[in-house]
Design an enzyme around this catalytic site. Structure first.
Site, PDB file in Angstrom:
ATOM      1  N   THR A  65       0.824  -1.210   0.000  1.00  0.00           N
ATOM      2  CA  THR A  65       0.000   0.000   0.000  1.00  0.00           C
ATOM      3  C   THR A  65       0.854   1.254   0.000  1.00  0.00           C
ATOM      4  O   THR A  65       0.525   2.240  -0.656  1.00  0.00           O
ATOM      5  CB  THR A  65      -0.913  -0.009   1.237  1.00  0.00           C
ATOM      6  N   ASP A 208      -0.717  -8.978  10.632  1.00  0.00           N
ATOM      7  CA  ASP A 208      -0.696  -9.316   9.202  1.00  0.00           C
ATOM      8  C   ASP A 208       0.095 -10.610   8.982  1.00  0.00           C
ATOM      9  O   ASP A 208       0.947 -10.686   8.092  1.00  0.00           O
ATOM     10  CB  ASP A 208      -0.099  -8.170   8.386  1.00  0.00           C
TER      11      ASP A 208
END
EC number: 2.7.11.22
Length: 645
Positions: A65, A208
């Site tokens: 991202t 994550d």
């Protein structure tokens, strides 16, 4: 003397030598949070030299991202490194807050199973770069909008220098040339639990955990990477007393963790989660070893909840009461049964299934901690974990998955065409033309291959066959048509000419003695078939024991060449001996071979069963020969028939 209390100097948030104002700016369009970066004049940013003088970028490894990851080389030492480029907003010098968190957390980490941050590098170009003029990829944008490109592309570049890892777990699982044994799986899982336990004990959440963020170096050491979503955990660190850790009461965002590895409490909207969200991801990674793909592939956030409950079952109030009070409690109205054991019972034993069920427990406060999972009996039973993980001599990354798929497609296209399976019947052809369902059972059955037939024969004949003992439960095998090798007496043939072992074999059948008429009367196929036809016509006595006949008797193929042997004519009403069922006959039939019984003015010949079960064949020396002195009629067999049989 009085002392004046001075106010302590305000702590400034620092990364390296760059002073930062702790004011978070949120982008209205993307919703991403940034920190505004301001530096003094003539101050060396991050205290390092320029990027272009130390490192050279090579191929691209991945994209996230807030930046991209490249494979690079340190020009001074010629060492391979991983270069993670951090996206910076040009208009206001905005630095991503997630990158700031990742840098601060990695600076505090020092564990063999956690990736090491080498340094932060800053590079500033005099003019903004573009994709066409830049020698390396810059910016991280989506779409073809030129305005968005100009906002993301800037003259300031921040880079995180990390050690280069030859493989990640996603690439290894998708590589068709890599196969993990159970000892390798245990090795990787133990290293992964060691690393995540260190993170939790230092009061951090990774948030994550997935196979793409689990790196493995050339020595087989597992490294947990990508702390972009990590942050401080304000609860107590996990321990052996409380399985799921103690909640801190702090609120965290629920937009974390890749969807397929997202814990059920996050799916249901719980914002007061604990370190158990990372344990759920480890359980998903553990199960992925056996299916080579993510096990919970939901299409949407709601569908992800259905997929989780289909695997683990819908929780009851006793199993997870908090689920009925979360924002997504509508999912608890489903009625799914757990399929975990059915799905993984072929790959894991009971101990492995127990560990997997504890890692994937729906209630986060009942979910096992990494500290306790390391002591599970699964890691102390055979096969034990390997001391060192062995990897293939090739690099395997997530970016190589497309290459693996193309290689598989090419190999499939180069295979020769399969052999035809034969035509179907007319009835099935009509069904196919008319559109009716074509049954799979209609295909022509294939004949069994020779090795299939051979596998049904025992490895060696029973020991009772060598001493001549009769066995009643021996299966009847087809008589081999190949010529049997002849050898010396009391020996077993060896070498390439040896036939497959047969449970009905004996020494007499392997080395048959030729009869007095020069005909093999025991084993040849023609003689066997001829005798069978002759017996069915009533020429032989039906009272003879069938098993002894099949094992030890075989009539000659042609009996016409011997003039003294003639088929006795059976009286009307049945076979020859069955008509004379009197006491004298029944008594004489059990006294031995070649006995005659008197029945009126006729004589019947009946070879009785041998009293010695070990006798092989009819021509045994143990059976006594007796001659009848009475007169014979035309229906009486000559006495030398006994010698023949």
């Amino acid at each position: 003397m009085s002392t004046v209390n001075k106010k302590p100097a305000s702590l400034k948030y620092k990364i390296g030598k760059v002073k930062q104002i702790p004011t978070v700016v949120k982008d209205d369009k993307t919703g991403l949070e940034y920190i505004q970066v301001q530096s003094r004049e003539n101050e060396k940013v991050y205290g390092v030299t320029k990027f272009l003088n130390n490192y050279r970028e090579e191929e691209k490894l991945g994209q996230g991202t807030f930046g991209e990851v490249f494979k690079g080389i340190h020009l001074g030492t010629n060492r391979k490194v991983a270069i993670k480029r951090i996206l910076v907003r040009a208009e206001k010098d905005l630095f991503p807050i997630t990158a700031q968190r990742e840098i601060t957390i990695l600076k505090r980490m020092n564990h063999k199973n956690i990736v090491k941050l080498i340094e932060i590098v800053y590079d500033e170009s005099p003019t903004p770069k573009t994709d066409s003029t830049s020698p390396r990829p810059v910016g991280n944008y989506h779409g073809n909008n030129t305005a968005n490109q100009q906002k993301l592309i800037t003259g300031k570049h921040f880079f995180m220098i990390l050690p280069y890892m030859v493989s990640d777990l996603t690439g290894l699982l998708h590589n068709p040339r890599v196969e993990f044994g159970m000892a390798d799986v245990k090795n990787i899982m133990l290293q992964l639990l060691e690393g995540i336990n260190y993170i939790h004990c230092n009061k951090f959440l990774h948030r994550d955990i997935k196979t793409a963020n689990i790196l493995i170096d050339h020595k087989g050491v597992v490294k947990i990477a990508d702390f972009g979503l990590a942050r401080n955990y304000y609860g107590s660190p996990p321990n052996l007393k409380y399985p799921g850790g103690a909640g801190s009461g702090a609120k965290y965002t629920s937009v974390v963790v890749t969807r397929w590895y997202r814990a059920p409490e996050i799916v249901l909207g719980d914002r007061h989660y604990t370190t158990a969200v990372d344990i759920w991801g480890i359980g998903c990674v553990f199960a992925e070893f056996f299916e080579k793909k993510p096990i919970l592939q939901g299409q949407t956030d709601i569908d992800q909840g259905h997929v989780i409950f289909k695997l683990m079952g819908t929780p009851s109030m006793d199993e997870w009461g908090l689920a009925y009070h979360l924002p997504g409690s509508e999912l608890t109205k489903t009625n799914y049964k757990s399929t975990l054991q059915e799905r993984f019972s072929k790959a894991l034993n009971e101990t492995g299934l127990d560990l997997l069920s504890k890692l994937l427990a729906l209630d986060p406060y009942k979910r096992v901690t990494a500290m306790k999972a390391k002591k599970h009996p699964f890691f102390f039973e055979e096969p034990l974990p390997n001391a060192q993980l062995t990897l293939p001599n090739e690099e395997c990354h997530e970016s190589d998955i497309k290459r693996y798929k193309s290689e598989m497609n090419e190999s499939m296209s180069q295979r020769p065409p399969s052999a035809p399976t034969g035509h179907t019947s007319t009835d099935n052809s009509i069904r196919a033309v008319t559109g009716a369902a074509f049954p799979k059972e209609a295909s022509i059955p294939k004949a069994p291959r020779p090795e299939h037939i051979k596998s049904t024969i025992p490895a060696q004949p029973s020991a009772s066959r060598y001493n001549g003992a009769a066995t009643q439960n021996i299966p009847k095998e087809p008589i081999p048509t190949a010529p049997l090798p002849k050898g010396p007496k009391n020996s077993i043939p060896t070498g390439p000419n040896k036939l497959p072992p047969n449970p009905r074999d004996s020494y007499a059948s392997k080395y048959p003695a030729e009869s007095r008429f020069g005909v093999n009367t025991r084993i040849t196929t023609e003689s066997y078939n001829a005798g069978k036809r002759y017996r069915n016509r009533g020429g032989w006595e039906t009272g003879r024991d069938s098993l002894n006949y099949n094992n030890n008797y075989a009539p000659p193929a042609d009996r016409s060449h011997h003039p003294t042997i003639q088929r006795p004519s059976a009286p009307r009403g049945g076979s020859y001996p069955n008509r004379y069922q009197n006491q004298d006959y029944n008594t004489s039939r059990n006294t031995g071979y070649n006995q005659y019984s008197q029945a009126g003015d006729r004589r019947s010949y009946r070879p009785g069963a041998s009293e010695n079960p070990g006798t092989i064949g009819h021509g045994s020396s143990q059976s006594t020969q007796k001659d009848s002195k009475s007169s014979h009629s035309n229906n009486v067999k000559p006495k030398d028939v006994a010698d023949y049989y």
